[in-house]
Design a protein around this motif. Sequence first.
Motif, mmCIF file in Angstrom:
data_model
loop_
_atom_site.group_PDB
_atom_site.id
_atom_site.type_symbol
_atom_site.label_atom_id
_atom_site.label_comp_id
_atom_site.label_asym_id
_atom_site.label_seq_id
_atom_site.Cartn_x
_atom_site.Cartn_y
_atom_site.Cartn_z
ATOM 1 N N PRO A 1 70.567 48.698 59.007
ATOM 2 C CA PRO A 1 71.155 48.444 60.325
ATOM 3 C C PRO A 1 70.297 47.493 61.158
ATOM 4 C CG PRO A 1 70.036 50.555 60.332
ATOM 5 C CD PRO A 1 69.931 50.020 58.926
ATOM 6 N N TRP A 2 69.104 47.153 60.665
ATOM 7 C CA TRP A 2 68.187 46.293 61.414
ATOM 8 C C TRP A 2 68.208 44.877 60.870
ATOM 9 C CZ3 TRP A 2 62.890 49.280 62.078
ATOM 10 C CH2 TRP A 2 63.116 50.442 62.834
ATOM 11 N N ALA A 3 68.414 43.912 61.746
ATOM 12 C CA ALA A 3 68.342 42.510 61.332
ATOM 13 C C ALA A 3 66.894 42.061 61.180
ATOM 14 C CB ALA A 3 69.050 41.625 62.358
ATOM 15 N N HIS A 4 65.996 42.687 61.946
ATOM 16 C CA HIS A 4 64.589 42.299 61.922
ATOM 17 C C HIS A 4 63.703 43.535 61.806
ATOM 18 C CE1 HIS A 4 65.443 38.117 63.058
ATOM 19 N NE2 HIS A 4 66.383 38.628 63.834
ATOM 20 N N GLY A 5 62.501 43.328 61.280
ATOM 21 C CA GLY A 5 61.542 44.408 61.207
ATOM 22 C C GLY A 5 60.998 44.741 62.589
ATOM 23 N N ARG A 6 60.347 45.891 62.678
ATOM 24 C CA ARG A 6 59.725 46.325 63.934
ATOM 25 C C ARG A 6 58.271 46.664 63.639
ATOM 26 N NH1 ARG A 6 62.091 51.125 67.922
ATOM 27 N NH2 ARG A 6 61.282 50.234 69.867
ATOM 28 N N ARG A 7 57.389 46.194 64.476
ATOM 29 C CA ARG A 7 55.962 46.371 64.218
ATOM 30 C C ARG A 7 55.413 47.593 64.923
ATOM 31 N NH1 ARG A 7 58.023 41.849 63.197
ATOM 32 N NH2 ARG A 7 57.037 40.332 61.809
ATOM 33 N N ARG A 8 54.514 48.285 64.226
ATOM 34 C CA ARG A 8 53.826 49.453 64.773
ATOM 35 C C ARG A 8 52.322 49.285 64.565
ATOM 36 N NH1 ARG A 8 56.646 54.226 65.853
ATOM 37 N NH2 ARG A 8 58.864 54.194 65.305
ATOM 38 N N TYR A 9 51.548 49.807 65.507
ATOM 39 C CA TYR A 9 50.092 49.700 65.430
ATOM 40 C C TYR A 9 49.437 50.994 65.908
ATOM 41 C CZ TYR A 9 51.584 44.806 65.667
ATOM 42 O OH TYR A 9 52.233 43.616 65.453
ATOM 43 N N LEU A 10 48.208 51.189 65.460
ATOM 44 C CA LEU A 10 47.355 52.258 65.973
ATOM 45 C C LEU A 10 46.084 51.603 66.483
ATOM 46 C CD1 LEU A 10 47.715 54.981 63.183
ATOM 47 C CD2 LEU A 10 48.653 55.080 65.498
ATOM 48 N N ILE A 11 45.738 51.852 67.735
ATOM 49 C CA ILE A 11 44.545 51.252 68.321
ATOM 50 C C ILE A 11 43.640 52.327 68.897
ATOM 51 C CG2 ILE A 11 45.813 49.152 68.916
ATOM 52 C CD1 ILE A 11 45.672 50.148 71.871
ATOM 53 N N GLY A 12 42.388 51.961 69.148
ATOM 54 C CA GLY A 12 41.473 52.854 69.854
ATOM 55 C C GLY A 12 40.595 53.707 68.982
ATOM 56 N N ALA A 13 40.992 53.920 67.715
ATOM 57 C CA ALA A 13 40.219 54.824 66.859
ATOM 58 C C ALA A 13 38.830 54.266 66.544
ATOM 59 C CB ALA A 13 40.980 55.097 65.561
ATOM 60 N N GLY A 14 38.654 52.943 66.635
ATOM 61 C CA GLY A 14 37.364 52.342 66.333
ATOM 62 C C GLY A 14 36.445 52.245 67.536
ATOM 63 N N LEU A 15 36.915 52.637 68.705
ATOM 64 C CA LEU A 15 36.089 52.531 69.907
ATOM 65 C C LEU A 15 35.051 53.645 69.956
ATOM 66 C CD1 LEU A 15 38.772 51.696 72.631
ATOM 67 C CD2 LEU A 15 37.394 50.127 71.266
ATOM 68 N N ARG A 16 33.840 53.298 70.367
ATOM 69 C CA ARG A 16 32.767 54.281 70.513
ATOM 70 C C ARG A 16 32.128 54.222 71.894
ATOM 71 N NH1 ARG A 16 35.199 55.953 67.090
ATOM 72 N NH2 ARG A 16 34.653 56.518 64.951
ATOM 73 N N SER A 17 32.187 53.065 72.534
ATOM 74 C CA SER A 17 31.607 52.900 73.863
ATOM 75 C C SER A 17 32.459 53.601 74.909
ATOM 76 C CB SER A 17 31.504 51.405 74.191
ATOM 77 O OG SER A 17 31.353 51.200 75.572
ATOM 78 N N LEU A 18 31.806 54.382 75.761
ATOM 79 C CA LEU A 18 32.542 55.047 76.831
ATOM 80 C C LEU A 18 33.163 54.037 77.788
ATOM 81 C CD1 LEU A 18 30.260 58.100 77.740
ATOM 82 C CD2 LEU A 18 32.262 58.028 76.240
ATOM 83 N N ASP A 19 32.502 52.882 77.960
ATOM 84 C CA ASP A 19 33.055 51.851 78.836
ATOM 85 C C ASP A 19 34.364 51.305 78.275
ATOM 86 O OD1 ASP A 19 30.949 52.159 80.547
ATOM 87 O OD2 ASP A 19 29.880 50.353 79.910
ATOM 88 N N ASP A 20 34.398 51.058 76.939
ATOM 89 C CA ASP A 20 35.628 50.562 76.324
ATOM 90 C C ASP A 20 36.734 51.609 76.380
ATOM 91 O OD1 ASP A 20 34.581 48.093 75.790
ATOM 92 O OD2 ASP A 20 34.122 48.500 73.687
ATOM 93 N N MET A 21 36.366 52.859 76.162
ATOM 94 C CA MET A 21 37.366 53.928 76.235
ATOM 95 C C MET A 21 37.931 54.047 77.651
ATOM 96 S SD MET A 21 35.704 56.888 73.864
ATOM 97 C CE MET A 21 34.940 56.440 72.312
ATOM 98 N N ALA A 22 37.053 53.880 78.644
ATOM 99 C CA ALA A 22 37.517 53.921 80.037
ATOM 100 C C ALA A 22 38.443 52.743 80.318
ATOM 101 C CB ALA A 22 36.323 53.897 80.981
ATOM 102 N N ALA A 23 38.132 51.580 79.724
ATOM 103 C CA ALA A 23 38.978 50.399 79.925
ATOM 104 C C ALA A 23 40.351 50.604 79.302
ATOM 105 C CB ALA A 23 38.305 49.169 79.341
#
Length: 203
Positions: A39-61
């Motif tokens: 039923p889809w003419a085009h694919g749909r993209r999915r991502y997972l982000i954030g799992a590689g972050l360790r800095s509290l500053d980056d997590m706060a951002a």
Amino acid sequence: MNFHEERLPARLAFGSTGGVERRTEVVTLGSGHERRSTPWAHGRRRYLIGAGLRSLDDMAALTAFFEARRGRLYGFRFRDFADFKSCAPGAAAAATDQTIGTGDGATTAFQLVKDYGGLVREIRKPVAGSVRLAVDGVETEAFEVDAATGMVTLDAAPAAGAVVTAGFEFDTPVRFDADRIEVTLETFEAGRMAAAPLIEVRV
């Protein structure tokens, strides 16, 4: 539209995973043969982000970015480092990368697209200042780009039969696919974040 023309900072995407999802319906007949449709003419993209972050500053951002988008409410721009150019990721975009239309002597507006071996994807979120354009192989600067829609408008209509091509960088429009984000404090200066899901949106 519930979309913010803001890109997720690149450093918050390091370690991300993801790719293209398609939906295929498979019916197995009594004979063992299959009928497949989608039923889809085009694919749909999915991502997972954030799992590689360790800095509290980056997590706060990332948390602040999530809050500013109101969780799943507002979409935003995301750079898919595996697919963000009109050419291969390691190459430089050229004005002849992608065919976006053919002149008819009257039309001046053309939608940016990218061809995936015969499947043409409309590019709605080009990176401002990255678009290059050529008419019949001759590069021109006589055009304007709407960075919110990916529509290119030339100052003059190309002659009938003239091939219009373009090279560009682009972002994928996405939204968070969860209304919750989790951070674990591991030391006073470092932590761990649960992967936050993103899903492509149609704009």
